[in-house]
Write a protein that holds these residues in place. Structure first.
Motif, short mmCIF file in Angstrom:
data_model
loop_
_atom_site.label_atom_id
_atom_site.label_comp_id
_atom_site.label_asym_id
_atom_site.label_seq_id
_atom_site.Cartn_x
_atom_site.Cartn_y
_atom_site.Cartn_z
N ASN A 160 43.07 46.56 21.07
CA ASN A 160 43.79 47.51 20.22
C ASN A 160 42.87 48.36 19.36
N ASN A 161 41.73 47.82 18.96
CA ASN A 161 40.81 48.56 18.08
C ASN A 161 39.57 49.04 18.84
N TYR A 162 39.75 49.37 20.11
CA TYR A 162 38.62 49.79 20.95
C TYR A 162 37.88 51.00 20.40
N ALA A 163 38.56 51.87 19.68
CA ALA A 163 37.93 53.09 19.19
C ALA A 163 36.95 52.84 18.05
N THR A 164 37.05 51.69 17.39
CA THR A 164 36.16 51.38 16.27
C THR A 164 35.36 50.10 16.48
N MET A 165 35.60 49.39 17.55
CA MET A 165 34.93 48.13 17.83
C MET A 165 33.44 48.34 18.11
N SER A 191 40.58 47.65 38.61
CA SER A 191 39.93 48.94 38.36
C SER A 191 40.03 49.29 36.88
N LEU A 192 39.19 50.22 36.47
CA LEU A 192 39.24 50.73 35.11
C LEU A 192 40.57 51.40 34.84
N GLU A 193 41.09 52.11 35.83
CA GLU A 193 42.38 52.78 35.69
C GLU A 193 43.50 51.79 35.38
N ASP A 194 43.48 50.65 36.04
CA ASP A 194 44.49 49.62 35.77
C ASP A 194 44.39 49.11 34.34
N LEU A 195 43.16 48.87 33.88
CA LEU A 195 42.94 48.36 32.53
C LEU A 195 43.42 49.35 31.48
N VAL A 196 43.04 50.62 31.60
CA VAL A 196 43.43 51.60 30.58
C VAL A 196 44.93 51.85 30.59
N ARG A 197 45.53 51.80 31.76
CA ARG A 197 46.99 51.97 31.85
C ARG A 197 47.70 50.79 31.16
N TYR A 198 47.26 49.58 31.44
CA TYR A 198 47.88 48.39 30.87
C TYR A 198 47.79 48.40 29.33
N ASP A 225 47.14 51.05 27.44
CA ASP A 225 47.42 52.37 26.90
C ASP A 225 46.23 52.91 26.11
N ILE A 226 45.07 52.87 26.78
CA ILE A 226 43.81 53.31 26.19
C ILE A 226 43.46 54.68 26.74
N ASP A 227 42.88 55.52 25.91
CA ASP A 227 42.39 56.82 26.34
C ASP A 227 41.07 56.61 27.07
N THR A 228 41.05 56.90 28.36
CA THR A 228 39.88 56.66 29.20
C THR A 228 38.67 57.42 28.67
N ALA A 229 38.86 58.66 28.27
CA ALA A 229 37.75 59.48 27.79
C ALA A 229 37.11 58.88 26.54
N ILE A 230 37.92 58.41 25.61
CA ILE A 230 37.39 57.81 24.38
C ILE A 230 36.64 56.53 24.71
N LEU A 231 37.23 55.68 25.54
CA LEU A 231 36.58 54.43 25.92
C LEU A 231 35.24 54.70 26.59
N CYS A 232 35.22 55.56 27.58
CA CYS A 232 33.99 55.83 28.32
C CYS A 232 32.94 56.50 27.44
#
Length: 62
Positions: free
Chosen positions: A4-9, A28-35, A37-44
């Protein structure tokens, strides 16, 4: 571990958690971000800024 706090972790902790989930729970990464509800661009971007790149064939950040 929750993403949940991936943007600041801490990015090293984030990479570790994401890789664990990719290895154990998601095909896949797509499955993880969908599950989660993570913004792929921010995570990457956060992980790339720390020196990690997603390797699709390995389904891991390295």
């Amino acid at each position: 571990m929750d993403l949940n706090n991936y943007a600041t972790m801490d990015p090293v902790m984030l990479m570790s958690i994401v890789n664990m989930k990719l290895r154990d729970e998601f095909d896949s990464l797509e499955d993880l971000v969908r599950y989660y509800d993570i913004d792929t661009a921010i995570l990457c971007t956060r992980l790339e800024e720390a020196g990690f790149t997603y390797i699709e064939d390995a389904n891991q950040f390295r």
